[in-house]
Design an enzyme around this catalytic site. Sequence first.
Site, PDB file in Angstrom:
ATOM      1  CG  HIS A 122      -1.871   1.015   1.419  1.00  0.00           C
ATOM      2  ND1 HIS A 122      -1.574   2.307   1.803  1.00  0.00           N
ATOM      3  CD2 HIS A 122      -3.220   0.982   1.255  1.00  0.00           C
ATOM      4  CE1 HIS A 122      -2.701   3.013   1.869  1.00  0.00           C
ATOM      5  NE2 HIS A 122      -3.708   2.229   1.537  1.00  0.00           N
ATOM      6  CG  ASP A 199       0.780  -2.391   6.020  1.00  0.00           C
ATOM      7  OD1 ASP A 199      -0.096  -2.485   6.901  1.00  0.00           O
ATOM      8  OD2 ASP A 199       0.648  -1.687   5.006  1.00  0.00           O
ATOM      9  CD  GLN A 202      -6.722  -4.574   4.289  1.00  0.00           C
ATOM     10  OE1 GLN A 202      -7.648  -5.315   4.591  1.00  0.00           O
ATOM     11  NE2 GLN A 202      -6.928  -3.326   3.890  1.00  0.00           N
ATOM     12  CE  LYS A 225      -6.947  -0.204   6.195  1.00  0.00           C
ATOM     13  NZ  LYS A 225      -7.688   0.338   5.056  1.00  0.00           N
ATOM     14  CB  CYS A 364      -3.497   3.338  -1.573  1.00  0.00           C
ATOM     15  SG  CYS A 364      -4.582   4.729  -1.249  1.00  0.00           S
TER      16      CYS A 364
HETATM   17  N1  PLP Z   1      -1.626  -0.625   4.554  1.00  0.00           N
HETATM   18  C1  PLP Z   1      -2.623  -1.339   4.034  1.00  0.00           C
HETATM   19  C2  PLP Z   1      -2.364  -2.741   3.548  1.00  0.00           C
HETATM   20  C3  PLP Z   1      -3.906  -0.783   3.936  1.00  0.00           C
HETATM   21  O1  PLP Z   1      -4.903  -1.503   3.408  1.00  0.00           O
HETATM   22  C4  PLP Z   1      -4.111   0.544   4.417  1.00  0.00           C
HETATM   23  C5  PLP Z   1      -5.430   1.182   4.293  1.00  0.00           C
HETATM   24  O2  PLP Z   1      -6.096   1.099   3.272  1.00  0.00           O
HETATM   25  C6  PLP Z   1      -3.032   1.225   4.974  1.00  0.00           C
HETATM   26  C7  PLP Z   1      -1.812   0.619   5.018  1.00  0.00           C
HETATM   27  C8  PLP Z   1      -3.171   2.629   5.494  1.00  0.00           C
HETATM   28  O3  PLP Z   1      -3.962   2.691   6.638  1.00  0.00           O
HETATM   29  P1  PLP Z   1      -4.348   4.100   7.263  1.00  0.00           P
HETATM   30  O4  PLP Z   1      -4.825   4.964   6.128  1.00  0.00           O
HETATM   31  O5  PLP Z   1      -5.432   3.806   8.226  1.00  0.00           O
HETATM   32  O6  PLP Z   1      -3.134   4.660   7.884  1.00  0.00           O
END
Ligand code: PLP
Length: 406
Positions: A122, A199, A202, A225, A364
């Site tokens: 992401h 990360d 998910q 999430k 993203c």
């Molecule tokens: N990493 C992953 C795999 C995600 O799906 C997301 C959110 O869509 C993020 C990072 C970023 O999360 P946040 O916008 O809550 O910081």
Amino acid sequence: MLDVDKIRADFPILKREVNGKPLVYLDNGASAQKPQAVIDAVTRAYSEEYANVHRGLHTLSNIATEKFEAVRGTVARFLGVSDESQIVLNSGTTEGINMVAYGWAMPRMEPGDEILLSVMEHHANIVPWHFLRERQGVKLTWVDTDAAGWLDPQKVIDAIGPRTKLIAITQLSNVLGTKVDVKAICDAARARGVAVLVDGSQGAVHMPVDLDEMGCDFYAITGHKLYGPSASGAIFVRGERFEEMRPFMGGGDMIRDVSKDAVSYADPPMKFEAGTPGIVQAIGLGVALDYMMEVGVADIAAHEDRLRDYARARLDGLNWLHQQGTVADKAAIFSFTMDGAAHPHDISTILDKKGVAVRAGHHCAGPLMDHLGVSATCRASFAMYNTTAEVDTLVEALELCHEFFA
Ligand code: PLP
């Protein structure tokens, strides 16, 4: 086995209609809905128990501080971390990864040092590393998936070179649903003295997590999430990495002493929590994680696996639908495009008319879109409260959409 009707009754928003149809919420990968327990906790925190934390000597401040600090232990329990002082509370994954980029990586990396990334990351786990590339000549090395969207952990391990300082990798792709064997990567990285940031945005939602066993150095989660409030989250930092990390932000709460000429810092994790935190957001996150643990994270995963199998069987029957990410053991996250003129944005607009909420776009994940050779996909992402009947509604809506564009 999870009682999905009982769970659905806990989420008030699921009773509403959208465009005259019952809501079928399949945009959980972007953000999940909130159970009544979280909504009540947030309301109670503001209406009965609100004050700033840590610095008060009055009743309300003590209550708020106690509730806020208790969340650290809840996050640690949820993530399988034995020492809760390794949990930094923050606003979510983006803040957590930026903290590591600014506080740990920037002071330690020299031009030519390398960061290993998978092509599935992401932007939250890409852009902070581009900052290091732009500002100090750090090299980003990318590892691709195969055609099904599987990431071979050995490919990541083989890509570790003498200049590799960090592997920054997702546990679960937000686009493909692919699960990554991060433990194998952590084991190999530790043996070579390379740090691993996982990360977990998910992964923590869809599978039980045990960080003491996984052995990563950093693990970021985001509360919205996980059925909690937006702008809540946490990052696990392995104790010894705290020693190597500089504070990312300066301000109140993270200091021991400040004078005109000098500053000294609080011990971790407070050293990395500058300013008034998201007090109520954190309290809501704690309640959300308690809710997940009460339902049972293994039961949630098993329910979502059943939804995945059912959805896959139904979607496989649509020969004009092109699915991205076909690994067998993936999470219930389906990305697809459609034959004909239908752009993912059009598909999502038509589905919305049927009450079905999905996401369309690049999610993203620019490098992954390039790797897949598409500019955008539609994504249906499932949660603990979804049902097989909702899969049927999705499929009917997709069939209508396909007829519309035929
Ligand atoms: N990493 C992953 C795999 C995600 O799906 C997301 C959110 O869509 C993020 C990072 C970023 O999360 P946040 O916008 O809550 O910081």
